[in-house]
Enzyme design. Structure first.
Site, short mmCIF file in Angstrom:
data_model
loop_
_atom_site.label_atom_id
_atom_site.label_comp_id
_atom_site.label_asym_id
_atom_site.label_seq_id
_atom_site.Cartn_x
_atom_site.Cartn_y
_atom_site.Cartn_z
N SER A 1 0.86 -1.17 0.00
CA SER A 1 0.00 0.00 0.00
C SER A 1 0.91 1.23 0.00
O SER A 1 1.73 1.38 0.89
CB SER A 1 -0.87 -0.03 1.26
N LYS B 1 -0.98 -1.11 -4.50
CA LYS B 1 -2.17 -0.33 -4.18
C LYS B 1 -1.72 1.09 -3.92
O LYS B 1 -0.73 1.30 -3.21
CB LYS B 1 -2.84 -0.94 -2.94
N LYS C 1 -2.99 4.98 -2.62
CA LYS C 1 -4.05 5.74 -1.97
C LYS C 1 -4.45 6.87 -2.89
O LYS C 1 -3.59 7.49 -3.54
CB LYS C 1 -3.52 6.31 -0.64
N ASP D 1 -7.12 2.79 -3.27
CA ASP D 1 -7.87 2.81 -2.00
C ASP D 1 -8.19 4.26 -1.67
O ASP D 1 -7.29 5.09 -1.51
CB ASP D 1 -7.02 2.18 -0.88
N GLU E 1 -10.92 0.28 -3.62
CA GLU E 1 -11.22 -0.03 -2.22
C GLU E 1 -11.92 1.15 -1.56
O GLU E 1 -11.45 2.29 -1.66
CB GLU E 1 -9.90 -0.36 -1.50
N ASP F 1 -13.60 -2.14 2.83
CA ASP F 1 -12.70 -2.20 3.99
C ASP F 1 -13.48 -1.64 5.18
O ASP F 1 -14.14 -2.40 5.92
CB ASP F 1 -11.43 -1.39 3.66
N LYS G 1 -9.65 -7.24 8.06
CA LYS G 1 -8.64 -6.84 9.05
C LYS G 1 -9.08 -7.40 10.39
O LYS G 1 -10.22 -7.18 10.81
CB LYS G 1 -8.53 -5.32 9.14
N GLY H 1 -3.85 -4.20 6.08
CA GLY H 1 -2.84 -3.86 7.08
C GLY H 1 -3.17 -2.52 7.73
O GLY H 1 -3.95 -1.74 7.18
#
Ligand code: OSB
Ligand code: MG
Length: 368
Positions: free
Chosen positions: A135, A161, A163, A188, A213, A238, A262, A290
């Site tokens: 990420s 991934k 952000k 995400d 995400e 998520d 998670k 994570g």
């Protein structure tokens, strides 16, 4: 099983590089570690609650309070069959999954150590090696982002991934796709968009992303279902999924095609496995998210990722990506193929470095 005492510790560690998401920028991490003594062994867990209530409602402070004043009193002195039962014993406490998950996971570790088997085997895991993705936080410039992606691909990670947030979404994705047409790429948003933004998000369909995400509200399943009908790109949830019931509703509503699990967000292994099993029966792939964990939380994420339906690379990475020096021995490392070899030792399979943990401890409370 019976728990003799638990020790809460807050440790503080600076991140190797700051991590920026749509909800903020983090340079230092405060983490609540739980050590549980049960039948002569010590199990370890980590609360993934943040410094502030920006990813989820819980914080380090609320997790500490709930553990001390409600979770510990609910377990203290009670005999139970196995860690599997802990979730049910805590059922009268609503929410506070990150607080529950920290102690619940510590007791799974303790049970595996009592039985002298690896935790992943106790859980019913099937994988000896888990596939890893990374990420990457929001960067100042797209060039910085490209450099970061190059670094992580060179390290072997199997999917990237990034952000995103409004204003830092289409352009970085387009530039990454030009530069890396073949990589497994996803984004995400951490709830940075609203349903009205759907025509904008629709533009992401052009870049054949693995998934987007959590684009919309942290607790808004209905709007995600509306959005998923408009997008070709699979939505992965998520923040929205805190319980098995949320997962069921999300799947039945068509709010997502993939779920990120998670441990902390759902409250431990028992609910995580139930969500995993539900998703498996509905052909919804899952992967392990994570939360910038220390080695303790990282070790638990590795154990969880061995379950069969964790078929997509998770955000489970080497200690060195986040910490100059981790709190476990050995540190988590990633193979050049972008996998983590699952440890064979008892419990989480990594040994907490007590001396280092004590040195990093900002506060401590022993409950017995
Ligand atoms: O949304 O997955 C997320 C970190 C903090 C809070 C939320 C998230 C994240 C990450 C980091 O994406 C994943 C990692 O630990 O590597
Ligand atoms: Mg996320």
């Amino acid at each position: 099983m019976k728990v003799q005492k638990i020790t809460l510790r807050e440790i503080r560690m600076p991140l190797v590089t700051p991590f920026e998401t749509s909800f903020g920028r983090l340079t230092d991490r405060r983490m609540l570690l739980v050590e549980a003594e049960a039948g002569g062994v010590a199990g370890w867990g980590e609360s993934v609650a943040g410094e502030g209530p920006f990813y989820a409602p819980e914080t380090v402070e609320t997790a500490w309070l709930i553990l001390r004043d409600f979770i510990w009193p609910a377990l203290k002195g009670r005999e139970f069959r196995s860690a599997f039962d802990v979730w049910e014993m805590l059922a009268s406490i609503r929410g506070h999954n990150m607080a529950k998950g920290a102690l619940e996971a510590a007791l799974w570790d303790a049970e595996a150590k009592q039985k002298e088997i690896p935790l992943w085997k106790l859980l019913g895991g099937v994988r000896k090696e888990i596939p890893c993705g990374v990420s990457i936080g929001i960067k100042e410039t797209v060039d910085d982002l490209i450099a970061a992606v190059e670094r992580e691909m060179a390290a072997g990670y199997q999917r990237i991934k990034i952000k995103i947030k409004p204003g830092k979404d289409i352009e970085p994705v387009e530039r990454l796709r030009q530069k890396f047409p073949e990589i497994r790429l996803m984004v995400d948003a951490n709830s940075a968009y609203r349903l009205e933004d759907w025509p904008h998000l629709k533009r992401l369909d052009a870049y054949y992303l693995m998934m987007i995400e959590q684009p919309l509200g942290w607790d808004d399943l209905y709007s995600h279902a509306e959005l998923q009908r408009k997008l070709d790109t699979p939505i992965c949830l998520d923040e929205c999924i805190h319980t098995e019931e949320h997962a069921r509703a999300a799947i039945e509503l068509g709010a997502c095609r993939i779920i990120n699990i998670k441990l902390g967000r759902v409250g431990g292994y028992t609910p995580a496995r139930r969500i995993h099993d539900l998703c498996k029966s509905k052909q919804i792939p899952v992967w392990c998210g994570g939360m910038l964990e220390s080695g303790i939380g990282r070790a638990h994420n590795i154990a969880l990722s061995t379950l069969e339906n964790f078929s997509l690379p998770g955000d489970v990475t080497a200690s060195r990506r986040y910490w100059a020096e981790d709190v476990i021995e050995p540190e988590v490392t990633v193979t050049p193929q972008g996998t983590i070899r699952v440890p064979e030792g008892p419990g989480i399979g990594y040994v907490p470095r007590l001396e280092r943990i004590e040195k990093l401890t900002a506060r401590k409370e022993v409950l017995s």
